[in-house]
Design a protein around this motif. Structure first.
Motif, PDB file in Angstrom:
ATOM      1  N   ALA A  26       0.932  -1.048   0.079  1.00 32.69           N
ATOM      2  CA  ALA A  26      -0.130   0.114   0.011  1.00 32.69           C
ATOM      3  C   ALA A  26       0.840   1.214   0.062  1.00 32.69           C
ATOM      4  O   ALA A  26       0.752   2.246  -0.830  1.00 32.69           O
ATOM      5  CB  ALA A  26      -0.876  -0.142   1.430  1.00 32.69           C
ATOM      6  N   ARG A  88      -4.575   9.673  -3.863  1.00 29.40           N
ATOM      7  CA  ARG A  88      -5.711   8.769  -3.054  1.00 29.40           C
ATOM      8  C   ARG A  88      -6.214   9.577  -1.797  1.00 29.40           C
ATOM      9  O   ARG A  88      -7.414   9.812  -1.231  1.00 29.40           O
ATOM     10  CB  ARG A  88      -5.127   7.416  -2.926  1.00 29.40           C
ATOM     11  CG  ARG A  88      -6.418   6.545  -2.430  1.00 29.40           C
ATOM     12  CD  ARG A  88      -5.698   5.254  -2.033  1.00 29.40           C
ATOM     13  NE  ARG A  88      -6.701   4.590  -1.289  1.00 29.40           N
ATOM     14  CZ  ARG A  88      -6.641   4.660   0.271  1.00 29.40           C
ATOM     15  NH1 ARG A  88      -5.840   5.523   0.505  1.00 29.40           N
ATOM     16  NH2 ARG A  88      -7.646   4.163   0.721  1.00 29.40           N
ATOM     17  N   LYS A 136      -9.473  -7.670  -7.569  1.00 27.97           N
ATOM     18  CA  LYS A 136      -9.714  -7.961  -6.075  1.00 27.97           C
ATOM     19  C   LYS A 136     -11.270  -8.870  -6.099  1.00 27.97           C
ATOM     20  O   LYS A 136     -11.384  -8.803  -4.956  1.00 27.97           O
ATOM     21  CB  LYS A 136      -9.726  -6.708  -5.402  1.00 27.97           C
ATOM     22  CG  LYS A 136      -8.383  -6.208  -5.057  1.00 27.97           C
ATOM     23  CD  LYS A 136      -8.446  -5.226  -4.038  1.00 27.97           C
ATOM     24  CE  LYS A 136      -6.667  -4.383  -3.853  1.00 27.97           C
ATOM     25  NZ  LYS A 136      -6.897  -3.124  -4.005  1.00 27.97           N
ATOM     26  N   ASP A 210     -12.119  -1.848  -8.530  1.00 24.76           N
ATOM     27  CA  ASP A 210     -10.854  -1.691  -7.363  1.00 24.76           C
ATOM     28  C   ASP A 210     -10.538  -0.391  -7.052  1.00 24.76           C
ATOM     29  O   ASP A 210     -10.643  -0.003  -5.772  1.00 24.76           O
ATOM     30  CB  ASP A 210      -9.940  -2.601  -7.562  1.00 24.76           C
ATOM     31  CG  ASP A 210     -10.375  -4.198  -7.649  1.00 24.76           C
ATOM     32  OD1 ASP A 210     -11.381  -4.550  -7.202  1.00 24.76           O
ATOM     33  OD2 ASP A 210      -9.640  -4.936  -8.174  1.00 24.76           O
ATOM     34  N   SER A 214     -11.351   1.908  -3.503  1.00 23.52           N
ATOM     35  CA  SER A 214     -10.322   2.278  -2.716  1.00 23.52           C
ATOM     36  C   SER A 214      -9.776   3.642  -2.849  1.00 23.52           C
ATOM     37  O   SER A 214      -8.954   4.282  -2.372  1.00 23.52           O
ATOM     38  CB  SER A 214      -8.937   1.560  -2.757  1.00 23.52           C
ATOM     39  OG  SER A 214      -8.601   1.403  -4.165  1.00 23.52           O
ATOM     40  N   ASN A 216      -8.756   5.164  -5.570  1.00 22.47           N
ATOM     41  CA  ASN A 216      -7.461   4.894  -6.132  1.00 22.47           C
ATOM     42  C   ASN A 216      -7.716   5.094  -7.721  1.00 22.47           C
ATOM     43  O   ASN A 216      -8.528   4.497  -8.148  1.00 22.47           O
ATOM     44  CB  ASN A 216      -6.792   3.624  -5.832  1.00 22.47           C
ATOM     45  CG  ASN A 216      -5.298   3.518  -6.298  1.00 22.47           C
ATOM     46  OD1 ASN A 216      -4.994   4.317  -6.783  1.00 22.47           O
ATOM     47  ND2 ASN A 216      -4.993   2.401  -6.147  1.00 22.47           N
ATOM     48  N   SER A 220      -4.669  -1.769  -9.781  1.00 26.48           N
ATOM     49  CA  SER A 220      -3.636  -2.130  -8.801  1.00 26.48           C
ATOM     50  C   SER A 220      -2.301  -1.743  -9.486  1.00 26.48           C
ATOM     51  O   SER A 220      -2.032  -1.630 -10.533  1.00 26.48           O
ATOM     52  CB  SER A 220      -3.596  -3.584  -8.848  1.00 26.48           C
ATOM     53  OG  SER A 220      -3.271  -4.208  -9.703  1.00 26.48           O
TER      54      SER A 220
END
Ligand SMILES: [Zn+2]
Length: 365
Positions: A26, A88, A136, A210, A214, A216, A220
């Motif tokens: 993270a 983020r 995820k 995802d 989050s 984001n 990922s």
């Protein structure tokens, strides 16, 4: 007894290591944004090859840089100004700080319940489907809008999607509010009724589940979903998980047009993005030009070829859906912010509505 005691410790140690690795992961994925004013052509080419340029205003570019690559980036652009240290974190904080934000932006669960509600309220025209899973494991949703008893046998399917970048949360809200206007207008508004009788509209309000969950930008790691599509220069590359699922959906539905909604920049654009060379077919080039001109008539957005309007970007949606499927594929950059205050949302809906209607009209006849 002793063995199970050891096993327990082994399990606890394993879990601790797992948690530490998650935390490290993270921490590594912090994305910063920089402003670069009037870069040279050489600088711009080097930046665009390695990092994502999130927006452009005149000669000023906003560049997204993973924090661990900061020094490499500053070697290319030593004069760059840091705008946001952690994209983020900034979004999470503004969502928590501002009650307007909290009230007006839906969570992923709320997006799902809203879509479910539409499918329940309008069973004759709306169907909610899952078309895949994110990396995820979040389910990916498409709301299909078409008159199920329509007498038109061949109906062009249009992919209309938002939030390929998980932090561009305004795009999802605008899409959902326009979807609401369409379902409410069916049977009441002659043009909307024609749209839903004659086309199949595939609404994907959140491409990158995802990232959306989050807050984001990416799905990922550092892979930008909208630079992960195969393109003529790299035809066999593997797209991000959420993009692979979207491509399957587009293939299955044999889409005739695609509208990929991003924020921000006030731009309506068409292929190519990967090269400054215009597309081959003169007729299609003309079609793209007249469609984007019409789509920008009411909002004053700039329109044109992606690589000329912003910069050369390899692996983006519009190139893919045009190149592979021969569709009219448009990229739309709405407004002046990725997540404006809640009261701004309706203004964006008003600006985008005529553009979306024009896009659908092109196929509905
Ligand atoms: Zn975007």
């Amino acid at each position: 007894m002793k063995l199970s005691y050891l096993k327990k410790w082994a399990l606890i140690t394993f879990l601790l290591q797992f948690l530490v690795s998650l935390t490290l992961q993270a921490n590594q994925e912090v994305l910063s944004s920089y402003r670069v004013d009037s870069p040279t052509e050489q600088q711009l080419a080097e930046i665009a090859a390695r990092y994502e340029i999130a927006s452009r205003e005149g000669a000023s570019y906003e560049v997204v840089v993973p924090r661990i690559f900061k020094s490499n980036f500053l070697k290319i652009a030593p004069e760059a100004q840091l705008v946001t240290e952690d994209l983020r974190e900034e979004l999470v904080q503004s969502l928590a700080r501002n009650q307007d934000y909290l009230a007006d932006y839906r969570s992923y669960d709320q997006v799902y319940s809203y879509l479910q509600g539409i499918a329940e309220r309008y069973p004759q025209i709306a169907t909610l489907q899952t078309y895949g899973k994110s990396s995820k494991g979040n389910p990916l949703y498409v709301l299909k809008l078409t008159n199920k008893n329509s007498r038109f046998s061949s109906k062009p399917a249009l992919l209309i999607d938002a939030a390929t970048h998980g932090d561009e949360i305004i795009t999802t809200e605008v899409l959902l509010r326009l979807l609401e206007q369409l379902v409410q207008g069916y049977g009441n508004d002659a043009e909307i009724t024609r749209f839903i009788d004659r086309t199949t509209l595939l609404f994907v309000p959140v491409v990158n589940a995802d990232g959306f969950v989050s807050r984001n930008r990416y799905e990922s790691g550092y892979t930008d979903p909208n630079r992960s599509y195969p393109y003529p220069g790299e035809p066999s590359r593997k797209p991000a998980t959420c993009i692979a699922a979207l491509i399957s959906l587009a293939n299955q539905e044999r889409i005739a047009g695609a509208l990929d909604i991003h924020a921000y920049g006030e731009l309506i654009m068409y292929p190519w993005a990967y090269t400054t060379v215009p597309i081959d077919e003169a007729a299609t080039q003309k079609d793209f030009d007249s469609l984007t001109t019409a789509m920008s008539a009411n909002n004053g957005y700039k329109h044109g070829q992606i690589s000329k309007l912003i910069y050369v970007a390899k692996g983006s949606s519009a190139d893919y859906y045009y190149w592979k499927m021969g569709t009219l594929a448009i990229a739309l950059e709405i407004g002046r912010s990725k997540a404006p205050a809640g009261r701004e949302i309706e203004r964006q809906v008003t600006a985008i509505k005529p553009a979306l209607w024009t896009f659908i009209r092109r196929f509905a006849g």
